[in-house]
Design an enzyme around this catalytic site. Structure first.
Site, PDB file in Angstrom:
ATOM      1  N   HIS A 148       1.395  -0.759   0.015  1.00  0.00           N
ATOM      2  CA  HIS A 148       0.086   0.213  -0.148  1.00  0.00           C
ATOM      3  C   HIS A 148       0.900   1.005  -0.012  1.00  0.00           C
ATOM      4  CE1 HIS A 148       1.105  -0.061   4.265  1.00  0.00           C
ATOM      5  NE2 HIS A 148       0.873   0.858   4.199  1.00  0.00           N
TER       6      HIS A 148
ATOM      7  N   ASP B 237       0.798   4.698   2.070  1.00  0.00           N
ATOM      8  CA  ASP B 237      -0.409   4.935   3.297  1.00  0.00           C
ATOM      9  C   ASP B 237      -1.414   6.093   2.774  1.00  0.00           C
ATOM     10  OD1 ASP B 237       1.695   3.615   5.296  1.00  0.00           O
ATOM     11  OD2 ASP B 237       2.484   5.701   5.146  1.00  0.00           O
TER      12      ASP B 237
ATOM     13  N   HIS C 284       4.573  -0.374  -0.029  1.00  0.00           N
ATOM     14  CA  HIS C 284       5.358  -0.525   1.024  1.00  0.00           C
ATOM     15  C   HIS C 284       4.310  -2.126   1.385  1.00  0.00           C
ATOM     16  CE1 HIS C 284       3.630   2.508   3.296  1.00  0.00           C
ATOM     17  NE2 HIS C 284       3.882   1.912   4.299  1.00  0.00           N
TER      18      HIS C 284
ATOM     19  N   ARG D 259       4.386   6.140  14.551  1.00  0.00           N
ATOM     20  CA  ARG D 259       4.820   6.597  13.427  1.00  0.00           C
ATOM     21  C   ARG D 259       3.791   8.166  13.000  1.00  0.00           C
ATOM     22  NH1 ARG D 259       0.870   3.928   9.176  1.00  0.00           N
ATOM     23  NH2 ARG D 259      -0.485   5.629  10.550  1.00  0.00           N
TER      24      ARG D 259
HETATM   25  C1  SIN Z   1       2.807   0.848   8.039  1.00  0.00           C
HETATM   26  O1  SIN Z   1       2.442   0.649   6.757  1.00  0.00           O
HETATM   27  O2  SIN Z   1       3.213   2.193   8.553  1.00  0.00           O
HETATM   28  C2  SIN Z   1       3.969   0.349   8.746  1.00  0.00           C
HETATM   29  C3  SIN Z   1       4.644   0.016   7.915  1.00  0.00           C
HETATM   30  C4  SIN Z   1       5.734  -1.272   9.062  1.00  0.00           C
HETATM   31  O3  SIN Z   1       5.176  -1.331  10.012  1.00  0.00           O
HETATM   32  O4  SIN Z   1       6.482  -1.423   8.848  1.00  0.00           O
END
Ligand code: SIN
Length: 275
Positions: free
Chosen positions: A107, A109, A251, A266
């Protein structure tokens, strides 16, 4: 590709030729000067995702770091994923009681927002002894690898992105989850390069074509973006930070460490409407 010292302040070691750079020579826990911010912007434009080791950052410094690159994008998270008194910070956590983890599917974000976050800065203080890597994929490279016929076919098409899908069908109480349509091919506002902008985590259908055709096309594109040629993979250590550009990279967080704990925070940087 050789390690490059952009100027006197930071050094960026490419993780793969196309994506990912490990940055040294910088302390993200302290305020950054304009030169360092400019270098990080250049490095992000070049590498798409930057990695930093040994950065035990607190919430204030984490938010200040994100603010150095733009406004803050507030994620629509609720308890227990919210940090009290810090709505800017989302908890990213998995342990032996977890039934799912954030971001397992490929995805970009919050692509379901009208103006999705420019970038995300993830700090992990606790990581499993082994596993829990994050994989990133270069959407410029994914676009450029398409045939000219496919590029022409996708040009001008728009696709719907829906948070209900991204959130696994769960709508937090009292919230209306966003859904917005964006170009299938977007142009990065900084680099001017074209990037593929559909992702399995949020994109539901391509507008203006039969649903069966959309499903088949998206299935092909979701498979295409996962090609190892476009990827880098980051192995976390305690107090690592990853800073990625959602406009040109996707990612996926690998949940191969159950029942171990992986935990951190985050903060997302506000972006603009994709064009
Ligand atoms: C996310 O998708 O923001 C999380 C990525 C992660 O936990 O590595």
């Amino acid at each position: 590709m050789a390690t490059s010292t952009i100027n006197a302040q930071i050094t960026v070691s490419p993780l793969t030729p196309g994506i990912g750079g490990v940055v040294s020579g910088i302390d993200l826990t302290r305020p950054l000067n304009d030169g360092a911010i400019a270098e990080l912007k250049d490095a992000l434009a070049d590498r798409l995702v930057l990695f930093f080791r040994d950065q035990p950052i607190d919430h204030e410094a984490h938010i200040a770091l994100a603010r150095a690159f733009g406004g803050i994008h507030i994620a629509p998270s609720t308890a227990p994923w919210r940090v009290p008194d810090h709505p800017e910070v989302t908890i990213i956590h998995a342990d032996a009681d977890s039934k799912f983890v954030a971001g397992e599917d490929w995805h970009s974000d919050m692509s379901c927002d009208e103006a999705p976050p420019l970038g995300s800065i993830l700090y992990l203080h606790t990581v499993p002894p082994v596993g829990g890597d994050t994989v990133f994929s270069n959407m410029y490279a994914a676009y450029e690898a398409l045939s000219d016929r496919m590029k022409a076919h996708l040009e001008g098409l728009r696709a719907m992105h829906d948070a209900v899908v991204g959130f696994g069908g769960i709508t937090p109480e009292g919230m209306t989850l966003p859904r917005h349509s964006h170009p299938v091919i977007r142009t990065h506002p900084v680099t001017g390069r074209k990037a593929l902008y559909v992702n399995k985590g949020f994109t539901t259908y391509i507008e203006g074509i039969p649903r069966a055709e959309s499903d088949a096309l998206l299935a092909y594109l979701y498979d295409h973006v996962q090609h190892p040629m476009f990827q880098c993979r980051f192995a976390w250590q305690p107090h690592s930070i990853a800073f990625w550009d959602n406009r040109c990279a996707q990612h996926s967080a690998i949940w191969d460490y159950f029942p171990q704990t992986r935990s951190g925070y985050r903060v997302q940087i506000a972006g603009d409407v994709p064009h």
